[in-house]
Motif scaffolding. Structure first.
Motif, PDB file in Angstrom:
ATOM      1  N   ALA A  70       0.845  -1.204   0.000  1.00  0.00           N
ATOM      2  CA  ALA A  70       0.000   0.000   0.000  1.00  0.00           C
ATOM      3  C   ALA A  70       0.875   1.247   0.000  1.00  0.00           C
ATOM      4  O   ALA A  70       0.586   2.223  -0.698  1.00  0.00           O
ATOM      5  N   HIS A  71       1.953   1.194   0.760  1.00  0.00           N
ATOM      6  CA  HIS A  71       2.894   2.315   0.804  1.00  0.00           C
ATOM      7  C   HIS A  71       3.526   2.534  -0.582  1.00  0.00           C
ATOM      8  O   HIS A  71       3.850   3.660  -0.947  1.00  0.00           O
ATOM      9  N   LEU A  72       3.654   1.451  -1.356  1.00  0.00           N
ATOM     10  CA  LEU A  72       4.234   1.532  -2.702  1.00  0.00           C
ATOM     11  C   LEU A  72       3.182   1.802  -3.779  1.00  0.00           C
ATOM     12  O   LEU A  72       3.477   1.782  -4.966  1.00  0.00           O
ATOM     13  N   GLY A  73       1.931   2.024  -3.362  1.00  0.00           N
ATOM     14  CA  GLY A  73       0.874   2.374  -4.299  1.00  0.00           C
ATOM     15  C   GLY A  73       0.047   1.215  -4.807  1.00  0.00           C
ATOM     16  O   GLY A  73      -0.730   1.373  -5.748  1.00  0.00           O
ATOM     17  N   ILE A  74       0.174   0.045  -4.186  1.00  0.00           N
ATOM     18  CA  ILE A  74      -0.598  -1.131  -4.582  1.00  0.00           C
ATOM     19  C   ILE A  74      -1.751  -1.287  -3.602  1.00  0.00           C
ATOM     20  O   ILE A  74      -1.540  -1.516  -2.414  1.00  0.00           O
ATOM     21  N   GLU A  75      -2.964  -1.178  -4.106  1.00  0.00           N
ATOM     22  CA  GLU A  75      -4.159  -1.226  -3.268  1.00  0.00           C
ATOM     23  C   GLU A  75      -4.697  -2.653  -3.146  1.00  0.00           C
ATOM     24  O   GLU A  75      -4.673  -3.418  -4.099  1.00  0.00           O
ATOM     25  N   GLU A  76      -5.180  -2.996  -1.954  1.00  0.00           N
ATOM     26  CA  GLU A  76      -5.873  -4.271  -1.753  1.00  0.00           C
ATOM     27  C   GLU A  76      -7.366  -3.984  -1.653  1.00  0.00           C
ATOM     28  O   GLU A  76      -7.786  -3.120  -0.893  1.00  0.00           O
ATOM     29  N   LEU A  78     -11.534  -5.996  -2.040  1.00  0.00           N
ATOM     30  CA  LEU A  78     -12.262  -7.261  -2.019  1.00  0.00           C
ATOM     31  C   LEU A  78     -12.957  -7.467  -3.355  1.00  0.00           C
ATOM     32  O   LEU A  78     -13.629  -6.570  -3.858  1.00  0.00           O
ATOM     33  N   ASP A  79     -12.804  -8.642  -3.921  1.00  0.00           N
ATOM     34  CA  ASP A  79     -13.479  -9.028  -5.150  1.00  0.00           C
ATOM     35  C   ASP A  79     -14.250 -10.302  -4.839  1.00  0.00           C
ATOM     36  O   ASP A  79     -13.662 -11.373  -4.731  1.00  0.00           O
ATOM     37  N   ASP A  80     -15.567 -10.173  -4.665  1.00  0.00           N
ATOM     38  CA  ASP A  80     -16.395 -11.317  -4.263  1.00  0.00           C
ATOM     39  C   ASP A  80     -15.845 -11.980  -3.005  1.00  0.00           C
ATOM     40  O   ASP A  80     -15.637 -13.190  -2.952  1.00  0.00           O
ATOM     41  N   ASP A  81     -15.538 -11.184  -1.995  1.00  0.00           N
ATOM     42  CA  ASP A  81     -15.023 -11.627  -0.697  1.00  0.00           C
ATOM     43  C   ASP A  81     -13.606 -12.190  -0.758  1.00  0.00           C
ATOM     44  O   ASP A  81     -13.144 -12.807   0.198  1.00  0.00           O
ATOM     45  N   THR A  82     -12.897 -12.020  -1.872  1.00  0.00           N
ATOM     46  CA  THR A  82     -11.518 -12.459  -2.001  1.00  0.00           C
ATOM     47  C   THR A  82     -10.611 -11.244  -2.010  1.00  0.00           C
ATOM     48  O   THR A  82     -10.789 -10.356  -2.854  1.00  0.00           O
ATOM     49  N   PRO A  83      -9.621 -11.162  -1.091  1.00  0.00           N
ATOM     50  CA  PRO A  83      -8.690 -10.044  -1.121  1.00  0.00           C
ATOM     51  C   PRO A  83      -7.840 -10.095  -2.395  1.00  0.00           C
ATOM     52  O   PRO A  83      -7.268 -11.129  -2.728  1.00  0.00           O
ATOM     53  N   VAL A  84      -7.800  -8.970  -3.094  1.00  0.00           N
ATOM     54  CA  VAL A  84      -7.088  -8.875  -4.367  1.00  0.00           C
ATOM     55  C   VAL A  84      -6.221  -7.621  -4.335  1.00  0.00           C
ATOM     56  O   VAL A  84      -6.627  -6.581  -3.848  1.00  0.00           O
ATOM     57  N   LEU A  85      -5.006  -7.746  -4.877  1.00  0.00           N
ATOM     58  CA  LEU A  85      -4.110  -6.613  -5.003  1.00  0.00           C
ATOM     59  C   LEU A  85      -4.224  -6.070  -6.422  1.00  0.00           C
ATOM     60  O   LEU A  85      -4.285  -6.832  -7.391  1.00  0.00           O
ATOM     61  N   LEU A  86      -4.234  -4.728  -6.546  1.00  0.00           N
ATOM     62  CA  LEU A  86      -4.346  -4.070  -7.834  1.00  0.00           C
ATOM     63  C   LEU A  86      -3.024  -3.388  -8.175  1.00  0.00           C
ATOM     64  O   LEU A  86      -2.618  -2.445  -7.494  1.00  0.00           O
ATOM     65  N   ARG A  87      -2.372  -3.896  -9.201  1.00  0.00           N
ATOM     66  CA  ARG A  87      -1.105  -3.306  -9.646  1.00  0.00           C
ATOM     67  C   ARG A  87      -1.326  -2.615 -10.982  1.00  0.00           C
ATOM     68  O   ARG A  87      -1.758  -3.240 -11.930  1.00  0.00           O
ATOM     69  N   PRO A  88      -1.016  -1.301 -11.050  1.00  0.00           N
ATOM     70  CA  PRO A  88      -1.232  -0.569 -12.313  1.00  0.00           C
ATOM     71  C   PRO A  88      -0.320  -1.065 -13.425  1.00  0.00           C
ATOM     72  O   PRO A  88       0.649  -1.686 -13.247  1.00  0.00           O
TER      73      PRO A  88
END
Length: 88
Positions: A70-76, A78-88
Motif C-alpha cells: 500500500a505504501h508503494l501504491g498497490i491497493e488491496e 475485495l473481489d467477491d469476498d476475495t482479497p485482491v491486489l491491484l497493480r497498475p
C-alpha cells in the motif's frame, strides 16, 4: 514473533515483530522491483506466496506485506469476498 505460512507450499517461517517504521520492508521493496509477473488484479494470497518463495531472508507477515505494498501504491480490495491486489 509470529508464524507465517506460505499459502502454496505450506512452508512456515517465523516472522519478526512488526517494525515501528512506516517505511516498507527492504525485502518487499526488492521483491516488488524485480517481480513483474503480475499486473492488474491478483489474489493477495497468490502474490504473497510468490513473495515468500522469492525471499531468501526472513519474510514479513502477510499484514505487513499488504501494508508495505500500500505504501508503494498497490491497493488491496475485495473481489467477491476475495482479497485482491491491484497493480497498475
Amino acid at each position: 514473533m509470529s508464524t507465517v505460512t506460505c499459502p502454496s507450499c505450506r512452508h512456515t517461517f517465523t516472522a519478526p515483530p512488526a517494525a515501528t517504521s512506516t517505511a516498507p520492508d527492504r525485502s518487499v521493496v526488492e521483491w516488488f522491483r524485480t517481480d513483474q509477473s503480475w499486473t492488474g488484479s491478483a489474489s493477495t494470497g497468490e502474490v504473497y506466496g510468490t513473495y515468500l518463495r522469492a525471499t531468501d531472508g526472513t519474510p514479513v507477515s502477510r499484514a505487513r506485506f499488504v501494508a508495505d505494498l500500500a505504501h508503494l501504491g498497490i491497493e488491496e480490495v475485495l473481489d467477491d469476498d476475495t482479497p485482491v491486489l491491484l497493480r497498475p
